[in-house]
Design a protein around this motif. Structure first.
Motif, mmCIF file in Angstrom:
data_model
loop_
_atom_site.group_PDB
_atom_site.id
_atom_site.type_symbol
_atom_site.label_atom_id
_atom_site.label_comp_id
_atom_site.label_asym_id
_atom_site.label_seq_id
_atom_site.Cartn_x
_atom_site.Cartn_y
_atom_site.Cartn_z
ATOM 1 N N ARG A 75 0.794 -1.301 0.101
ATOM 2 C CA ARG A 75 0.117 0.009 -0.230
ATOM 3 C C ARG A 75 0.710 1.178 -0.053
ATOM 4 O O ARG A 75 1.028 2.245 -0.734
ATOM 5 N N GLN A 76 2.154 1.368 0.783
ATOM 6 C CA GLN A 76 2.607 2.047 0.943
ATOM 7 C C GLN A 76 3.273 2.861 -0.644
ATOM 8 O O GLN A 76 3.280 3.467 -0.504
ATOM 9 N N PHE A 79 1.347 4.406 -2.609
ATOM 10 C CA PHE A 79 1.049 5.630 -3.004
ATOM 11 C C PHE A 79 2.409 6.391 -3.063
ATOM 12 O O PHE A 79 2.352 7.027 -3.770
ATOM 13 N N GLN A 83 3.653 9.765 -6.459
ATOM 14 C CA GLN A 83 3.750 11.273 -5.944
ATOM 15 C C GLN A 83 5.611 11.676 -7.042
ATOM 16 O O GLN A 83 6.416 10.779 -7.471
ATOM 17 N N SER A 119 3.613 14.018 4.117
ATOM 18 C CA SER A 119 2.477 13.494 3.917
ATOM 19 C C SER A 119 1.723 12.774 4.159
ATOM 20 O O SER A 119 1.560 11.994 5.286
ATOM 21 N N GLU A 121 -0.947 11.440 4.435
ATOM 22 C CA GLU A 121 -1.767 9.553 3.998
ATOM 23 C C GLU A 121 -0.749 8.939 3.932
ATOM 24 O O GLU A 121 -0.154 7.899 4.758
ATOM 25 N N PHE A 122 0.944 9.085 3.870
ATOM 26 C CA PHE A 122 2.145 8.565 4.128
ATOM 27 C C PHE A 122 2.364 7.801 5.488
ATOM 28 O O PHE A 122 2.451 7.306 6.251
ATOM 29 N N ARG A 124 0.095 8.207 7.772
ATOM 30 C CA ARG A 124 -0.890 7.389 8.618
ATOM 31 C C ARG A 124 -0.855 5.875 8.440
ATOM 32 O O ARG A 124 -1.354 5.182 9.291
ATOM 33 N N MET A 125 -0.506 5.826 7.203
ATOM 34 C CA MET A 125 0.279 4.379 6.557
ATOM 35 C C MET A 125 1.829 3.885 7.724
ATOM 36 O O MET A 125 1.577 2.765 7.996
#
Length: 145
Positions: A75-76, A79, A83, A119, A121-122, A124-125
């Motif tokens: 998942r990471q 993402f 980028q 970021s 989002e990153f 959170r992961m």
């Protein structure tokens, strides 16, 4: 730098670019804390404006957590691939039943990598990783030999 041997830890980079951990030590004391990736301005390797760069990140993953780790890492990776400044990424697994995995990622610049790491989002992961996963990230640039 002296860091107590952690029993559970998540690692990052110290201000000197050395791996640090957070979590508890074997005797229950707090281990050295790491800077959050969100505050990439505090990491000298992110401050140096250079590129292209290679992020080599070695992970120590307990055998029973390998599949869950790889699912989250995928998942990471998806993402990061989206980028700006991302070039490539490969994951490697140690041989002979090793618990080590190593990510090698190429970025156009330290700024691009720092922006992606910082970021929300990153972040959170990254917070989803189990506390018993330890990582040792470091940024490199190519030299002529």
């Amino acid at each position: 730098m002296s860091v107590a041997r952690p029993s559970t830890a998540v690692a990052g980079l110290s201000a000197a670019g050395q791996p640090t951990t957070r979590g508890s030590t074997e005797n229950g004391q707090a281990a050295e804390s790491r800077p959050e990736y969100a505050d990439v301005r505090a990491v000298p390797q992110f401050k140096e404006k250079t590129g292209p760069i290679v992020l080599a990140n070695t992970f120590v993953v307990p055998k029973e957590r390998t599949e869950a780790f790889l699912a989250l890492f995928r998942r990471q990776a998806e993402f990061m691939k989206a980028q700006p400044g991302f070039v490539s990424l490969q994951m490697h697994k140690g041989t002979a039943d090793s618990q080590l995995l190593m990510n090698v990622a190429v970025w156009e610049s330290t700024e691009a990598l720092a922006t992606a790491f910082g970021s929300p989002e990153f972040q959170r992961m990254a917070a989803e990783f189990s506390d018993d996963i330890v990582s040792y990230p470091h940024i490199f640039e190519q030299i002529n030999v």
